[in-house]
Design an enzyme around this catalytic site. Structure first.
Site, short mmCIF file in Angstrom:
data_model
loop_
_atom_site.label_atom_id
_atom_site.label_comp_id
_atom_site.label_asym_id
_atom_site.label_seq_id
_atom_site.Cartn_x
_atom_site.Cartn_y
_atom_site.Cartn_z
N THR A 20 1.17 -1.27 -0.03
CA THR A 20 -0.34 -0.31 0.64
C THR A 20 0.92 1.44 -0.02
O THR A 20 0.85 2.04 -0.60
CB THR A 20 -0.87 0.20 1.51
OG1 THR A 20 -1.79 -1.10 0.54
CG2 THR A 20 -1.46 1.07 1.48
N ILE A 21 1.59 1.17 1.27
CA ILE A 21 2.76 2.79 1.05
C ILE A 21 3.63 2.27 -0.02
O ILE A 21 4.08 3.00 -0.50
CB ILE A 21 2.98 2.84 2.79
CG1 ILE A 21 2.08 3.04 4.07
CG2 ILE A 21 4.64 3.78 2.70
CD1 ILE A 21 1.13 3.91 3.24
N GLY A 119 5.02 2.03 11.62
CA GLY A 119 4.62 0.54 12.43
C GLY A 119 5.33 -0.28 12.62
O GLY A 119 5.05 -0.50 13.73
N SER A 148 3.82 8.02 11.27
CA SER A 148 2.15 6.90 11.05
C SER A 148 1.58 8.19 9.87
O SER A 148 1.43 9.27 10.68
CB SER A 148 1.03 6.29 12.04
OG SER A 148 0.97 7.25 12.22
N CYS A 149 0.32 7.63 9.04
CA CYS A 149 -0.26 8.56 9.05
C CYS A 149 -1.31 9.32 9.55
O CYS A 149 -1.25 10.50 9.59
CB CYS A 149 -1.10 7.27 8.08
SG CYS A 149 -2.08 6.17 9.05
N ARG A 177 -9.72 4.36 9.96
CA ARG A 177 -11.17 3.45 9.60
C ARG A 177 -10.80 1.94 9.84
O ARG A 177 -9.31 1.40 10.06
CB ARG A 177 -9.96 3.63 7.99
CG ARG A 177 -8.65 3.37 7.71
CD ARG A 177 -8.32 2.03 7.76
NE ARG A 177 -7.07 2.08 6.80
CZ ARG A 177 -6.28 1.62 8.20
NH1 ARG A 177 -6.64 0.99 9.53
NH2 ARG A 177 -4.31 1.80 8.08
N HIS A 203 -0.90 6.89 19.69
CA HIS A 203 -1.07 7.76 19.02
C HIS A 203 -0.48 9.85 19.58
O HIS A 203 -0.07 9.71 19.38
CB HIS A 203 -2.36 8.20 17.88
CG HIS A 203 -3.03 7.70 17.30
ND1 HIS A 203 -4.77 6.70 18.35
CD2 HIS A 203 -3.28 6.67 16.29
CE1 HIS A 203 -4.59 5.82 17.05
NE2 HIS A 203 -3.42 5.84 16.19
N GLY A 204 -1.19 9.81 20.51
CA GLY A 204 -0.95 11.03 21.76
C GLY A 204 0.90 11.49 21.58
O GLY A 204 2.08 11.69 21.51
N HIS A 229 -9.27 7.93 7.67
CA HIS A 229 -9.46 8.36 9.32
C HIS A 229 -10.25 9.06 9.08
O HIS A 229 -10.06 10.81 8.51
CB HIS A 229 -8.42 8.71 9.94
CG HIS A 229 -7.29 7.22 9.76
ND1 HIS A 229 -7.56 5.90 10.18
CD2 HIS A 229 -7.13 7.07 9.11
CE1 HIS A 229 -6.85 5.27 10.08
NE2 HIS A 229 -5.69 5.51 9.43
N GLN A 310 -5.50 7.64 4.99
CA GLN A 310 -4.06 6.70 5.48
C GLN A 310 -3.35 6.22 4.24
O GLN A 310 -2.47 5.78 4.67
CB GLN A 310 -5.07 5.75 6.31
CG GLN A 310 -5.63 4.43 5.76
CD GLN A 310 -6.96 4.92 4.58
OE1 GLN A 310 -7.21 5.53 5.20
NE2 GLN A 310 -7.37 3.69 4.09
N1 NAP Z 1 -1.51 1.25 4.60
C1 NAP Z 1 -1.43 2.35 6.30
O1 NAP Z 1 -2.46 3.06 5.71
C2 NAP Z 1 -0.44 2.57 6.57
C3 NAP Z 1 -0.06 4.57 6.28
C4 NAP Z 1 0.61 5.26 6.86
C5 NAP Z 1 1.62 4.02 7.55
N2 NAP Z 1 1.29 2.38 7.53
C6 NAP Z 1 2.94 1.86 7.74
O2 NAP Z 1 3.83 1.78 6.75
C7 NAP Z 1 4.10 0.28 6.61
C8 NAP Z 1 4.12 -0.13 5.46
O3 NAP Z 1 1.96 -0.94 5.24
P1 NAP Z 1 1.44 -1.39 4.52
O4 NAP Z 1 0.22 -1.20 4.42
O5 NAP Z 1 2.10 -0.68 2.93
O6 NAP Z 1 2.00 -2.35 4.29
P2 NAP Z 1 1.40 -3.92 2.75
O7 NAP Z 1 0.30 -3.62 2.19
O8 NAP Z 1 1.40 -4.65 3.43
O9 NAP Z 1 2.78 -4.03 2.33
C9 NAP Z 1 4.40 -4.64 2.28
C10 NAP Z 1 4.85 -5.09 1.23
O10 NAP Z 1 6.45 -5.46 2.03
C11 NAP Z 1 6.31 -6.86 1.81
N3 NAP Z 1 7.35 -7.42 1.98
C12 NAP Z 1 8.70 -7.31 2.40
N4 NAP Z 1 9.44 -7.90 3.10
C13 NAP Z 1 8.29 -8.85 3.94
C14 NAP Z 1 8.18 -9.62 5.44
N5 NAP Z 1 9.92 -10.09 5.44
N6 NAP Z 1 7.40 -10.45 5.70
C15 NAP Z 1 6.23 -9.58 4.66
N7 NAP Z 1 5.59 -8.96 3.80
C16 NAP Z 1 7.04 -8.44 3.27
C17 NAP Z 1 5.34 -7.31 1.55
O11 NAP Z 1 4.97 -7.88 -0.05
P3 NAP Z 1 4.30 -9.24 -0.27
O12 NAP Z 1 2.87 -8.58 -0.82
O13 NAP Z 1 4.13 -9.62 -1.70
O14 NAP Z 1 3.75 -10.43 0.98
C18 NAP Z 1 4.14 -6.60 0.16
O15 NAP Z 1 4.65 -6.17 -0.27
C19 NAP Z 1 3.95 -0.28 7.92
O16 NAP Z 1 4.79 0.28 8.84
C20 NAP Z 1 2.45 0.83 8.12
O17 NAP Z 1 2.33 0.33 9.86
C21 NAP Z 1 0.84 2.20 7.04
#
Ligand code: NAP
Length: 363
Positions: A20-21, A119, A148-149, A177, A203-204, A229, A310
């Site tokens: 996603t990110i 995260g 984070s977001c 969300r 969050h705080g 959110h 987010q």
């Molecule tokens: N989503 C949000 O709303 C959001 C907002 C702000 C910050 N964040 C933070 O940004 C970070 C990424 O979140 P995301 O939502 O983008 O995650 P995500 O959509 O689950 O994507 C994670 C990616 O990492 C890959 N990956 C690489 N090494 C990995 C391993 N050893 N094990 C599992 N997966 C691995 C996954 O590959 P595969 O897909 O091939 O499994 C996937 O492409 C987190 O720290 C999260 O807290 C997320």
């Protein structure tokens, strides 16, 4: 460290974790005049991997044992993750929360600086980062955590308020969300869940990682939506302020969009639809969206309601954090460049949706 030498050439950026990110950060890197995306890494050969291949991004495998399954799905593999890390100036680690800390030894071994995401626990990096609040703290630092977001959204709003009149106390209710659109495992749900039920939510304290000394209490709930959110914000200012002055101060921040009542955007669904109609990639909204009519100042009490996308708001922050680590730009220079290249800002968001008549003709 390699990154100290990058002032004279394009910053070679790798994205580890094309989800996603990560996919949004990769796209954003590609439109920067001072950066080059050298590859992305992923575990599974799913539809997102196909998307990376279609975008022309060199795709590296986290686990080389999966190389054959990528090829069986018609996806070319450029090499193993280690090679990507070795050949980059800096890695943006956008793996799921808790995986980044496991990756840090690899980055250290390759002497490659890295950005981590919200995260991860704050101690994954030397600095927790929000471009508007503490860009300078990350200049030349090897390991930086982009918060984070929700923390990004709060820091962007509280930063200007703190500069304007000072903050005695912030109180925020975060209506979060339940999951991202692709997180089918989080649903279906039909509930409103205090999450966490204890006060304050995390969050705080997370805002305090970029804003030390800020007095802030947060309460979190989760609701069954994937859209955005919503934050219900009350800040006790250090001194009384005129509502018009506060509004004007917030309007000057490119990453804060005041949504006018005349737009008839009455919720996160219409907000997202407006973003899609405006041609935003993936319908992304990089800015905080503050409902203008919710801005209320009564003596020292400030109130507003803002929506945070987010999946998108941390993307410009990652781009600025790359420049901070590289030490090539000041905070204002980087933000101006990022805002321009991504198309961030009030004017653009105010543009009416493209009509058929606006479209260029084939010739
Ligand atoms: N989503 C949000 O709303 C959001 C907002 C702000 C910050 N964040 C933070 O940004 C970070 C990424 O979140 P995301 O939502 O983008 O995650 P995500 O959509 O689950 O994507 C994670 C990616 O990492 C890959 N990956 C690489 N090494 C990995 C391993 N050893 N094990 C599992 N997966 C691995 C996954 O590959 P595969 O897909 O091939 O499994 C996937 O492409 C987190 O720290 C999260 O807290 C997320």
């Amino acid at each position: 460290m390699q990154v100290a030498t990058v002032a004279n050439h394009m910053l070679r950026v790798a994205v580890n974790g094309y989800g996603t990110i990560g996919k949004r950060v990769a796209d954003a890197v590609c439109v920067q005049p001072d950066m080059e995306l050298i590859g992305v890494a992923k575990v599974r050969p799913d539809y997102v991997a196909t998307g990376a291949a279609h975008a022309g991004y060199p795709l590296y495998t986290v686990d080389p044992a999966h190389t054959d399954s990528f090829r069986q799905n018609g996806i070319e593999v450029a090499g193993p993750l280690e090679e990507l890390v070795e050949t980059s100036d800096i890695v943006v680690d956008t793996t799921p929360g808790g995986i980044g800390i496991q990756n840090r030894p690899l980055y250290e071994q390759c002497e490659t600086p890295a950005l981590f995401q919200g995260g991860e626990a704050p101690d994954v990096a030397d600095v927790s980062f929000n471009s508007r609040v503490n860009f300078e703290d990350a200049i030349g630092v090897d390991y930086v955590r982009v918060v984070s977001c929700n923390t990004t959204g709060l820091s962007r709003l509280l930063g200007p308020l703190a500069e304007f009149v000072g903050i005695e106390k912030a109180r925020v209710t975060l209506i979060r969300r339940g999951g991202d659109p692709n997180q089918t495992d989080r649903g279906p749900i039909n509930d409103v869940v205090p999450d966490p039920v204890t006060v304050p939510s995390h969050h705080g304290p997370d805002v305090q990682t970029v804003f030390p000394g800020l007095s802030i209490d947060t309460i979190g709930l989760k609701v069954p939506t994937t859209q955005m959110h919503v934050h219900v914000v009350n800040v006790t200012l250090n001194a009384p302020a005129a509502e018009a002055d506060v509004r004007e101060r917030l309007e000057r921040e490119p990453r804060l969009v005041l949504v006018p009542g005349s737009a008839e955007i009455d919720g996160t669904g219409t907000l997202k639809e407006f973003a899609r109609d405006s041609g935003r990639p993936r319908g992304d909204i990089w800015e905080n969206c503050i409902w203008e009519e919710s801005i209320t100042v009564d003596g020292r009490e400030f109130y507003c309601v803002q929506a945070i996308h987010q999946e998108a708001d941390v993307v410009p922050e990652n781009i600025d954090a790359l420049r901070a680590v590289a030490g090539t730009h000041s905070g204002p220079e980087s933000r101006t460049l990022t805002n321009r290249t991504l198309g961030i800002g009030f004017e653009r968001f105010q543009q009416p949706p493209t009509t058929v008549a606006d479209r260029p003709t084939a010739d």
